[in-house]
Design a protein around this motif. Structure first.
Motif, PDB file in Angstrom:
ATOM      1  N   UNK A 236       0.832  -1.204   0.000  1.00  0.00           N
ATOM      2  CA  UNK A 236       0.000   0.000   0.000  1.00  0.00           C
ATOM      3  C   UNK A 236       0.870   1.258   0.000  1.00  0.00           C
ATOM      4  N   UNK A 237       1.976   1.234   0.744  1.00  0.00           N
ATOM      5  CA  UNK A 237       2.891   2.376   0.783  1.00  0.00           C
ATOM      6  C   UNK A 237       3.504   2.628  -0.587  1.00  0.00           C
ATOM      7  N   UNK A 238       3.918   1.564  -1.280  1.00  0.00           N
ATOM      8  CA  UNK A 238       4.509   1.690  -2.614  1.00  0.00           C
ATOM      9  C   UNK A 238       3.493   2.247  -3.612  1.00  0.00           C
ATOM     10  N   UNK A 239       2.257   1.772  -3.515  1.00  0.00           N
ATOM     11  CA  UNK A 239       1.215   2.255  -4.424  1.00  0.00           C
ATOM     12  C   UNK A 239       0.924   3.739  -4.190  1.00  0.00           C
ATOM     13  N   UNK A 240       0.899   4.148  -2.937  1.00  0.00           N
ATOM     14  CA  UNK A 240       0.633   5.554  -2.620  1.00  0.00           C
ATOM     15  C   UNK A 240       1.782   6.450  -3.075  1.00  0.00           C
ATOM     16  N   UNK A 241       3.006   5.973  -2.936  1.00  0.00           N
ATOM     17  CA  UNK A 241       4.164   6.739  -3.400  1.00  0.00           C
ATOM     18  C   UNK A 241       4.142   6.878  -4.917  1.00  0.00           C
ATOM     19  N   UNK A 242       3.743   5.812  -5.592  1.00  0.00           N
ATOM     20  CA  UNK A 242       3.659   5.842  -7.048  1.00  0.00           C
ATOM     21  C   UNK A 242       2.613   6.854  -7.510  1.00  0.00           C
ATOM     22  N   UNK A 243       1.479   6.873  -6.805  1.00  0.00           N
ATOM     23  CA  UNK A 243       0.434   7.848  -7.129  1.00  0.00           C
ATOM     24  C   UNK A 243       0.919   9.276  -6.896  1.00  0.00           C
ATOM     25  N   UNK A 244       1.582   9.485  -5.772  1.00  0.00           N
ATOM     26  CA  UNK A 244       2.057  10.830  -5.427  1.00  0.00           C
ATOM     27  C   UNK A 244       3.081  11.335  -6.441  1.00  0.00           C
ATOM     28  N   UNK A 245       3.847  10.410  -7.011  1.00  0.00           N
ATOM     29  CA  UNK A 245       4.865  10.789  -7.993  1.00  0.00           C
ATOM     30  C   UNK A 245       4.292  10.910  -9.402  1.00  0.00           C
ATOM     31  N   UNK A 246       3.011  10.608  -9.546  1.00  0.00           N
ATOM     32  CA  UNK A 246       2.375  10.703 -10.859  1.00  0.00           C
ATOM     33  C   UNK A 246       2.765   9.584 -11.803  1.00  0.00           C
ATOM     34  N   UNK A 247       3.170   8.439 -11.241  1.00  0.00           N
ATOM     35  CA  UNK A 247       3.631   7.312 -12.055  1.00  0.00           C
ATOM     36  C   UNK A 247       2.523   6.261 -12.198  1.00  0.00           C
ATOM     37  N   UNK A 248       2.243   5.858 -13.427  1.00  0.00           N
ATOM     38  CA  UNK A 248       1.265   4.795 -13.701  1.00  0.00           C
ATOM     39  C   UNK A 248       0.006   5.003 -12.858  1.00  0.00           C
ATOM     40  N   UNK A 249      -0.590   6.158 -13.027  1.00  0.00           N
ATOM     41  CA  UNK A 249      -1.694   6.574 -12.163  1.00  0.00           C
ATOM     42  C   UNK A 249      -2.846   5.572 -12.138  1.00  0.00           C
ATOM     43  N   UNK A 250      -3.273   5.133 -13.310  1.00  0.00           N
ATOM     44  CA  UNK A 250      -4.439   4.241 -13.369  1.00  0.00           C
ATOM     45  C   UNK A 250      -4.150   2.920 -12.658  1.00  0.00           C
ATOM     46  N   UNK A 251      -2.973   2.346 -12.945  1.00  0.00           N
ATOM     47  CA  UNK A 251      -2.621   1.061 -12.342  1.00  0.00           C
ATOM     48  C   UNK A 251      -2.408   1.193 -10.830  1.00  0.00           C
ATOM     49  N   UNK A 252      -1.762   2.269 -10.409  1.00  0.00           N
ATOM     50  CA  UNK A 252      -1.506   2.459  -8.984  1.00  0.00           C
ATOM     51  C   UNK A 252      -2.815   2.648  -8.217  1.00  0.00           C
ATOM     52  N   UNK A 253      -3.748   3.403  -8.813  1.00  0.00           N
ATOM     53  CA  UNK A 253      -5.040   3.637  -8.173  1.00  0.00           C
ATOM     54  C   UNK A 253      -5.834   2.332  -8.073  1.00  0.00           C
ATOM     55  N   UNK A 254      -5.787   1.535  -9.124  1.00  0.00           N
ATOM     56  CA  UNK A 254      -6.500   0.259  -9.122  1.00  0.00           C
ATOM     57  C   UNK A 254      -5.895  -0.685  -8.089  1.00  0.00           C
ATOM     58  N   UNK A 255      -4.561  -0.678  -7.981  1.00  0.00           N
ATOM     59  CA  UNK A 255      -3.896  -1.528  -7.001  1.00  0.00           C
ATOM     60  C   UNK A 255      -4.293  -1.136  -5.575  1.00  0.00           C
ATOM     61  N   UNK A 256      -4.369   0.158  -5.320  1.00  0.00           N
ATOM     62  CA  UNK A 256      -4.803   0.626  -3.994  1.00  0.00           C
ATOM     63  C   UNK A 256      -6.216   0.155  -3.681  1.00  0.00           C
ATOM     64  N   UNK A 257      -7.073   0.212  -4.681  1.00  0.00           N
ATOM     65  CA  UNK A 257      -8.455  -0.248  -4.503  1.00  0.00           C
ATOM     66  C   UNK A 257      -8.484  -1.731  -4.147  1.00  0.00           C
ATOM     67  N   UNK A 258      -7.678  -2.519  -4.848  1.00  0.00           N
ATOM     68  CA  UNK A 258      -7.617  -3.954  -4.572  1.00  0.00           C
ATOM     69  C   UNK A 258      -7.036  -4.226  -3.181  1.00  0.00           C
ATOM     70  N   UNK A 259      -6.062  -3.430  -2.779  1.00  0.00           N
ATOM     71  CA  UNK A 259      -5.448  -3.618  -1.465  1.00  0.00           C
ATOM     72  C   UNK A 259      -6.440  -3.330  -0.341  1.00  0.00           C
ATOM     73  N   UNK A 260      -7.353  -2.390  -0.554  1.00  0.00           N
ATOM     74  CA  UNK A 260      -8.389  -2.128   0.443  1.00  0.00           C
ATOM     75  C   UNK A 260      -9.330  -3.322   0.557  1.00  0.00           C
ATOM     76  N   UNK A 261      -9.610  -3.954  -0.587  1.00  0.00           N
ATOM     77  CA  UNK A 261     -10.417  -5.171  -0.559  1.00  0.00           C
ATOM     78  C   UNK A 261      -9.669  -6.281   0.175  1.00  0.00           C
TER      79      UNK A 261
END
Length: 285
Positions: A236-261
């Motif tokens: 979750x930390x890696x996904x949030x860092x990726x989002x904050x850096x503007x990297x692979x936004x769609x994939x990082x956001x989807x991964x965060x959603x899956x991690x919450x599940x």
């Protein structure tokens, strides 16, 4: 082990003043990143009301010792007991107890540790108890994350914040994610866990077939509940860092959603391996 010397000084000063002026609230929320001082302070208050010594609470009289040993009829502790959540079955018995008058003292004390782990049903059951206290009772909820307490529950408590305690930021984040102090100590060296989490994260974003192989490797490595929680915390930390850096936004956001599940699955006692499999297979769709 409860230590009456390791309490929040500002908080005990406030509580002592309320005690002396007969203004102790019927419910409190102790927000403590480490939860240790919050728990100690809750027991300090129970001892203050029941202490037989001159310098209350002395922690040495018969009443104080019984409270600290968990053998006093007017003091109850609700805790996780190896589970990931506090269920409604742990709250229901309080309703019957709340209707009873104190057995020996002037107040009954209900202390709920890790209150952020209350399920929605348990929180709602607790809400009813907080709204209509029958007997003289003090309910103390202790949490490391105020935001995870149901707003309607929080609104019916007096909040005492222990957050001025100095702790390192990573430990604070792990506590907020849901690890206990004991689990953090049990982690030990996390370098290998961090490395494997990073590899899995990269393989997920690249949709690399090796991700499922990585799941098996991680499952063999992370055999304890603490290390399993740490893996999901790292992802979750890696996904949030990726989002904050503007990297692979769609994939990082989807991964965060899956991690919450995945967090919900773990709370429902789905196995660690099966939860990771779900993460990889769902992300590959």
């Amino acid at each position: 082990m409860i230590d009456l010397k390791n309490v929040g000084q500002k908080q005990t000063d406030l509580l002592r003043d309320a005690y002396l002026n007969k203004k102790v609230a019927h419910s409190y929320l102790f927000v403590d990143p480490m939860q240790k001082k919050g728990l100690n302070t809750a027991y300090w208050l129970a001892c203050l009301f029941n202490c037989l010594g001159e310098n209350k609470p002395d922690g040495t009289c018969n009443n104080c010792q019984r409270i600290l040993d968990g053998n006093h009829p007017d003091v109850f502790l609700v805790k996780l007991e190896g589970k990931q959540t506090l269920s409604i079955d742990q709250i229901r018995p309080l309703k019957e107890e709340l209707a009873k008058s104190p057995v020996e003292g002037k107040r009954r004390f209900f202390i709920i540790e890790n209150a952020e782990k209350l399920t929605l049903a348990a929180s709602n059951a607790l809400l009813n108890l907080l709204e209509e206290p029958v007997a003289p009772v003090v309910t103390i909820l202790i949490t490391n994350n105020e935001n995870q307490i149901l707003p309607t529950v929080k609104s019916r408590t007096q909040i005492l914040n222990f957050s001025d305690e100095k702790i390192d930021s990573k430990r604070a984040q792990l506590l907020e994610y849901g690890l206990t102090d004991e689990e953090i100590e049990d982690l030990g060296d996390t370098a290998k866990l961090e490395e494997e989490s990073k590899y899995l994260f990269q393989e997920l974003l690249e949709q690399n077939d090796l991700a499922l192989v990585r799941v098996s490797q991680i499952s063999s490595l992370a055999t304890k509940p603490a290390s399993q929680k740490f893996i999901f915390y790292q992802l979750k930390t890696l996904a949030m860092k990726s989002l904050a850096a503007g990297e692979r936004l769609r994939k990082s956001a989807f991964l965060l959603e899956l991690l919450m599940t995945c967090d919900k699955m773990r709370a429902s006692n789905v196995s660690f391996h099966n939860t990771l499999d779900y993460l990889v297979l769902s992300f590959e769709r």
